[in-house]
Design an enzyme around this catalytic site. Structure first.
Site, short mmCIF file in Angstrom:
data_model
loop_
_atom_site.label_atom_id
_atom_site.label_comp_id
_atom_site.label_asym_id
_atom_site.label_seq_id
_atom_site.Cartn_x
_atom_site.Cartn_y
_atom_site.Cartn_z
CG ASP A 156 -3.47 3.84 -3.50
OD1 ASP A 156 -4.35 3.06 -3.90
OD2 ASP A 156 -3.64 4.62 -2.55
CD GLU A 157 -5.59 -0.68 -1.38
OE1 GLU A 157 -5.27 -1.40 -0.41
OE2 GLU A 157 -6.59 0.06 -1.37
CG ASP B 217 -2.00 1.01 1.19
OD1 ASP B 217 -2.16 1.66 0.14
OD2 ASP B 217 -2.71 1.16 2.20
#
Length: 366
Positions: A112-113, A18
């Site tokens: 983003d993860e 993350d």
């Protein structure tokens, strides 16, 4: 303790990576004069919603989904940056290239993860802890950004672990540690239990995993519907969902759970419009269309109803709103409503588009 999922006698090794305050961190990376200063992405001093907040801004109590006007009041010196999704996608692709050097079993959740299954990996490394550390170091070297990671034997625990040492850290939850760890975990820290559900649980005396574990499956299902089984399992470290690479999106939606149940049709219409606006924002950012519009209603007793309409052509923005209203009004609402959602499906999306797609993370509660 339940036995973790095993394949070929090997405990599964899952990493959740993350990025730390991704959008805000990218803006600070590209604008050195903003580094170390409170910054948000999205909105402005007068209107709009915060999409992401830097860690400096979070110290003032600012968070995503907060109104920009309130954020400006909390921090008068707050910097507002306009979202640059092309830039975020560019960096996201660089990060995913690093993931694929270790495994093809990568399940992106957003820009983003992502989850990675490294049980068998391309580097031949036995330690998922070492792999996570290497990935974070390579992300820093390649992009200049920090990432956090969680490691465990299933996705739920890996996701939970990735929040433990943020920012720029990692944590591991071993199979033999899982149940004891979960018993101590505050109920609001469980991945998948949002603010509204946490408050409902706390009213029932459920403040920690240990409290949750004392309730039967029958009780949890009665109180929380189908989610009750999920809560019963996760507090025991059971989560069998596998990492799903190359998953093509089947639908896109936005929803909101309300602190007070909605009773009148007028209330529901008023509350549906910001949900519709959020859906439109997500549609426009990803650049997709859908022929089926679905209205989701969760009632005060946690029963769920959906109403859908499928069109021959892809509808424009105004048509989606009109159909949403039509679905809401098509029959009497029999009970108070605790959640409303609006979504599209039958999408014009390919696997490549899904890989490149993004979702602005405005987290309506649950």
């Amino acid at each position: 303790m339940p036995q973790p999922y095993q394949e070929n006698n090997a405990v599964r090794k899952i990493i959740h990576v993350d990025m730390d305050a991704f959008y805000a961190s990218v803006e600070q990376l590209d604008h050195p004069e903003w580094r170390g200063k409170p910054l948000v992405v999205g909105g402005n001093e007068a209107r709009g919603v915060v999409a992401a907040a830097s860690y400096e801004a979070r110290k003032f109590g600012i968070h995503s989904a907060m109104s920009s006007a309130l954020a400006a009041k909390k921090c008068p010196q707050l910097i507002f940056a306009k979202p640059r999704f092309d830039r975020y996608k560019e960096i996201s692709l660089q990060i995913r290239e690093i993931f694929y050097k270790y495994t093809d079993l990568v399940e992106p959740l957003s820009l983003d993860e992502a989850f990675l299954d490294v049980t068998e990996n391309k580097m031949g490394l036995k330690s998922a802890i070492l792999i996570a550390r290497q990935i974070r170091e390579k992300i820093k070297s390649k992009t200049g950004l920090n990432a956090s990671a969680g490691i465990s034997y299933n996705k739920f625990l890996a996701k939970t672990a990735s929040d433990l040492n943020k920012p720029n850290g990692q944590a591991v939850i071993l199979p033999e540690e899982a149940e004891a760890f979960l018993e101590k975990l505050p109920i609001g820290k469980f991945f998948g239990i949002g603010k509204v559900t946490a408050e409902k649980m706390q009213k029932l005396g459920i403040h920690s995993g240990k409290d949750l574990k004392e309730y039967s499956l029958q009780f949890l299902t009665k109180k929380f519907g189908k989610s009750g089984l999920h809560y019963f399992n996760i507090v025991r470290g059971i989560h069998l969902s596998e990492v799903q690479p190359h998953r093509v999106r089947k639908s896109l939606s936005a929803e909101n759970t309300f602190e007070k149940d909605l009773i009148s049709l007028k209330e529901m219409e008023n509350q549906l419009y910001p949900i519709f606006e959020e859906l439109m924002r997500r549609i426009e950012k990803i650049g997709i269309k859908g022929r089926t519009i679905t209205l989701k209603l969760k009632y005060s007793d946690f029963t769920l109803q959906t109403r859908s309409k499928t069109l021959e052509q892809y509808p424009e923005k105004g048509m989606i709103w009109q159909i949403g209203l039509e679905l809401l009004r098509q029959e009497e609402i029999p009970k108070p409503v605790r959640l409303l959602g609006l979504g599209i499906s039958n999408l014009n999306i390919t696997e490549e588009q899904e890989f490149l797609g993004s979702q602005l993370k405005i987290p309506f509660e649950e």
